[in-house]
Scaffold this motif. Sequence first.
Motif, PDB file in Angstrom:
ATOM      1  N   TYR A 190      -8.228   3.397  12.126  1.00  0.00           N
ATOM      2  CA  TYR A 190      -9.157   3.626  11.024  1.00  0.00           C
ATOM      3  C   TYR A 190     -10.585   3.838  11.546  1.00  0.00           C
ATOM      4  O   TYR A 190     -11.278   4.753  11.092  1.00  0.00           O
ATOM      5  N   LYS A 210      -8.055  -0.216   7.583  1.00  0.00           N
ATOM      6  CA  LYS A 210      -9.358  -0.522   6.977  1.00  0.00           C
ATOM      7  C   LYS A 210      -9.385  -1.942   6.427  1.00  0.00           C
ATOM      8  O   LYS A 210     -10.342  -2.689   6.636  1.00  0.00           O
ATOM      9  N   ASP A 267      -9.862  -1.128  -2.530  1.00  0.00           N
ATOM     10  CA  ASP A 267      -9.884  -1.840  -1.250  1.00  0.00           C
ATOM     11  C   ASP A 267     -10.887  -2.986  -1.198  1.00  0.00           C
ATOM     12  O   ASP A 267     -10.581  -4.075  -0.696  1.00  0.00           O
ATOM     13  N   SER A 290     -12.853   5.157  -1.656  1.00  0.00           N
ATOM     14  CA  SER A 290     -12.933   3.700  -1.543  1.00  0.00           C
ATOM     15  C   SER A 290     -13.544   3.083  -2.791  1.00  0.00           C
ATOM     16  O   SER A 290     -14.497   3.616  -3.362  1.00  0.00           O
ATOM     17  N   ILE A 308       0.845  -1.198   0.000  1.00  0.00           N
ATOM     18  CA  ILE A 308       0.000   0.000   0.000  1.00  0.00           C
ATOM     19  C   ILE A 308       0.878   1.245   0.000  1.00  0.00           C
ATOM     20  O   ILE A 308       1.773   1.390   0.830  1.00  0.00           O
ATOM     21  N   VAL A 328      -0.708   4.807  -0.487  1.00  0.00           N
ATOM     22  CA  VAL A 328      -1.894   5.605  -0.826  1.00  0.00           C
ATOM     23  C   VAL A 328      -1.503   6.887  -1.547  1.00  0.00           C
ATOM     24  O   VAL A 328      -2.137   7.279  -2.532  1.00  0.00           O
ATOM     25  N   PHE A 373      -6.777   2.564  -1.216  1.00  0.00           N
ATOM     26  CA  PHE A 373      -8.203   2.772  -0.979  1.00  0.00           C
ATOM     27  C   PHE A 373      -9.006   2.567  -2.263  1.00  0.00           C
ATOM     28  O   PHE A 373     -10.118   2.046  -2.221  1.00  0.00           O
ATOM     29  N   CYS A 386      -5.227   2.992   5.589  1.00  0.00           N
ATOM     30  CA  CYS A 386      -5.667   2.031   4.569  1.00  0.00           C
ATOM     31  C   CYS A 386      -5.440   0.606   5.051  1.00  0.00           C
ATOM     32  O   CYS A 386      -6.325  -0.259   4.918  1.00  0.00           O
TER      33      CYS A 386
END
Length: 241
Positions: free
Chosen positions: A185, A161, A127, A220, A25, A27, A124, A158
Motif C-alpha cells: 500500500y 492500508k 476505512d 477513502s 474486505i 473492495v 476503502f 485496502c
Amino acid sequence: MNVDIILSAREIFPDRVANKTVVVIDVLRATSVMVTALANGAKSVIPVMHPEEAFNIKKELGEENVVLGGERDAVPIEGFDYGNSPFSYVPEVICDKTLVMTTTNGTRAILNSKGASKVIIGAFVNDVAIVKALEGEEEVVLVGSGSYDEFTMEDALCAGKLAMDLKEAYDARLTDVSVAMSLLYHTAKGDLHKIAAQGEHYSRLAGLGYDSDLDYCFRSSVFEIVPVFYGGSIVLENMNG
C-alpha cells in the motif's frame, strides 16, 4: 493489538478467526456496496451463498420490504433487482429496505468468518471509521475476499492500508503478511488505480465498463459507519447494542 491478514475466502479457517475481530474486505465490490447501502438507509444486509436463498427470503419478508442484489462473474443475476454497483443503492431505492446479497466472493468470505468473535464489514469507503472502531481490540484479522479463491490486488491494498493505519494509531504488532501488504500500500498510495489495474479482477470490471464503480470504490472515508455481521444480518454497529 496483533494484526494478521488473510488474502482470500478460501484461506479463512476456523483457527485463524476464532475469538478474533475480523474485518471482511471486498473492495470490488461487495463490501463497498454493503457500506453504501447501509449509509443510504438500508435496514440491514443479509448475505447468502446462493440466489435461491435470496429469492426465498424475499418471499418470506415480502416483496415490498426486500431488494435483491448481487452478481456472478461481475454480471447481475437474472431475476435480481440490481447488480453489484454501489450506484444502484441510492436512498430512494434502499432506504428502510433489507438488501439480500449474494456475490462470487464477498458474501462467501463473510459467511466463512462466522466463527470470529466479531465480523466487521470494511472497504476503502469506510476505512477511517474501521480504524477508530478497532481501538482496544487485541486480535484483529483483516480478510481480503479475493477472487475465485485467489489474492486480488485491490483487497490487498485496502488490507495493507488498514494494517498500516492500525500500526500508526495503536502501535499494532503486524504479522509478516501484514507488513508485506502495508509496504504494498505504501508503495502504491500515490496512484492506487495504477497498481490495482494490473490485477485481473480490476481489469475485468474495467472491460465491462464499470469505470465509475472503480473510481468510487477506491475513495477513502466516504462514510463514517461501521457495519457488523450479527445474527445472520449486517447492521450498523450501534444497532446491535
